[in-house]
Design an enzyme around this catalytic site. Structure first.
Site, PDB file in Angstrom:
ATOM      1  N   ASP A  67      30.184  54.984  18.141  1.00 43.29           N
ATOM      2  CA  ASP A  67      28.632  55.348  17.937  1.00 43.29           C
ATOM      3  C   ASP A  67      27.694  54.616  18.763  1.00 43.29           C
ATOM      4  OD1 ASP A  67      29.095  53.205  16.531  1.00 43.29           O
ATOM      5  OD2 ASP A  67      29.271  54.166  14.449  1.00 43.29           O
ATOM      6  N   ASP A 135      28.204  52.047   2.026  1.00 39.43           N
ATOM      7  CA  ASP A 135      27.988  53.074   1.352  1.00 39.43           C
ATOM      8  C   ASP A 135      29.064  54.132   1.702  1.00 39.43           C
ATOM      9  OD1 ASP A 135      27.738  53.864   4.048  1.00 39.43           O
ATOM     10  OD2 ASP A 135      25.590  54.722   3.650  1.00 39.43           O
ATOM     11  N   HIS A 137      30.458  54.900   4.716  1.00 42.09           N
ATOM     12  CA  HIS A 137      30.600  55.341   6.130  1.00 42.09           C
ATOM     13  C   HIS A 137      31.802  54.783   7.085  1.00 42.09           C
ATOM     14  CE1 HIS A 137      27.024  52.459   7.747  1.00 42.09           C
ATOM     15  NE2 HIS A 137      28.423  52.160   8.202  1.00 42.09           N
ATOM     16  N   GLU A 142      27.393  59.044   7.529  1.00 39.55           N
ATOM     17  CA  GLU A 142      26.807  58.755   6.351  1.00 39.55           C
ATOM     18  C   GLU A 142      27.327  59.624   4.965  1.00 39.55           C
ATOM     19  OE1 GLU A 142      25.599  55.947   5.901  1.00 39.55           O
ATOM     20  OE2 GLU A 142      23.880  55.224   7.150  1.00 39.55           O
TER      21      GLU A 142
HETATM   22  C1  F6R Z   1      30.069  50.356  13.810  1.00 40.82           C
HETATM   23  C2  F6R Z   1      30.563  51.543  12.831  1.00 40.82           C
HETATM   24  C3  F6R Z   1      29.942  51.223  11.458  1.00 40.82           C
HETATM   25  C4  F6R Z   1      30.530  49.573  11.174  1.00 40.82           C
HETATM   26  C5  F6R Z   1      30.235  49.509   9.639  1.00 40.82           C
HETATM   27  C6  F6R Z   1      30.665  48.334   8.978  1.00 40.82           C
HETATM   28  O1  F6R Z   1      30.509  50.985  15.113  1.00 40.82           O
HETATM   29  O2  F6R Z   1      30.705  52.673  13.181  1.00 40.82           O
HETATM   30  O3  F6R Z   1      30.932  52.166  10.605  1.00 40.82           O
HETATM   31  O4  F6R Z   1      31.983  49.665  11.199  1.00 40.82           O
HETATM   32  O5  F6R Z   1      28.985  49.876   9.359  1.00 40.82           O
HETATM   33  O6  F6R Z   1      29.934  47.038   9.508  1.00 40.82           O
HETATM   34  P1  F6R Z   1      30.093  45.734   9.422  1.00 40.82           P
HETATM   35  O7  F6R Z   1      31.346  45.693  10.123  1.00 40.82           O
HETATM   36  O8  F6R Z   1      29.282  44.950  10.464  1.00 40.82           O
HETATM   37  O9  F6R Z   1      29.967  45.556   8.014  1.00 40.82           O
END
Ligand code: F6R
Length: 241
Positions: A67, A135, A137, A142
């Site tokens: 992403d 959440d 995701h 989301e």
């Molecule tokens: C990042 C992504 C997100 C993160 C998620 C967890 O490329 O796609 O899904 O993996 O938000 O983020 P952290 O690891 O910072 O808790």
């Protein structure tokens, strides 16, 4: 099918993730799906250390990131392009042309989604690295994102923007509102997936992924249908299991 590994701390979580990664990259010409955020940083450090110590080469490795934020150009200090170069690509010998991220600074974001999905579809990802949002995701899919989605534009939830404000001077207003993300169906095409999660704020999402109903309310629950997912957790992230 899930295999769950629970370890004591973040360094051991990263070591377990690295063991899986090393098996894949040692083949030489693997395709990797990569994530940003805090969760994979330890893994990326170990990949760089292994490259420096053992000469593990990434010359024939191809990467696709999950992403990118819409509205940040790639040189922005919080773009995922910058993150990946600072935390991994600059430390290994991967050629720049083998690296793929969605572009968040284009005029036509819908066209960028189509372009990225088409490029991704030319390859089969051998190993997809995932973190998980509080959440539920994965990527920036989301709650509510359809299980059959391919690369698409996603509005970030308030929760995600709050979680990520730590990277934007602790000001939620600085966090972009939209992203381009691989869809859940794009992610599910990977041959093997690792999910890295640490900390108590991930415990509910981890429970939803592994034990909860399969529902778009917890996007990570789509992984219940994947044949080969390794979930690597510390005790806090595993505390609700
Ligand atoms: C990042 C992504 C997100 C993160 C998620 C967890 O490329 O796609 O899904 O993996 O938000 O983020 P952290 O690891 O910072 O808790």
């Amino acid at each position: 099918m899930f295999r769950t590994i629970i370890t004591e701390d973040y360094d051991l979580v990263s070591s377990e993730a690295f063991k899986v990664m090393k098996e894949v990259v040692k083949k030489g010409n693997a395709v990797l799906g990569l994530a940003t955020g805090s969760s994979p940083i330890g893994l990326y450090k170990k990949m760089i250390a292994d490259h420096n110590a053992n000469g593990t080469s990434y010359k024939n490795i191809i990467t696709f990131n999950l992403d990118e934020y819409i509205g940040l150009d790639k040189d922005h200090d919080q773009s995922y392009w910058t993150f990946m170069h600072e935390n991994l690509f600059n430390g290994i010998d991967i050629p720049e042309e083998n690296v793929h991220l969605p572009a968040g600074d284009v005029e036509d974001e819908e066209a960028e989604c189509v372009r990225y999905e088409a490029e991704l579809a030319k390859h089969t990802v051998d190993l997809q690295v995932l973190g998980i949002g509080s959440d539920g995701h994965i990527g920036f899919n989301e709650p509510g994102a359809p299980f059959d989605s391919v690369t698409h534009i996603m509005e970030l939830t308030e929760q995600t923007r709050r979680d990520n404000a730590r990277f934007f001077d602790d000001d939620i207003d600085n966090v972009p509102k939209y992203s381009i993300t691989m869809g859940l169906a794009s992610i599910m095409r990977a041959k093997q997936i690792i999910v890295i999660a640490t900390g108590a704020n991930k415990a509910d999402a981890v429970y939803g992924m592994l034990k909860g109903p399969k529902t778009t309310d917890c996007p990570a629950s789509v992984l219940q249908d994947h044949p080969d997912v390794i979930v690597i957790l510390d005790r806090a992230a595993a505390s609700k299991l």
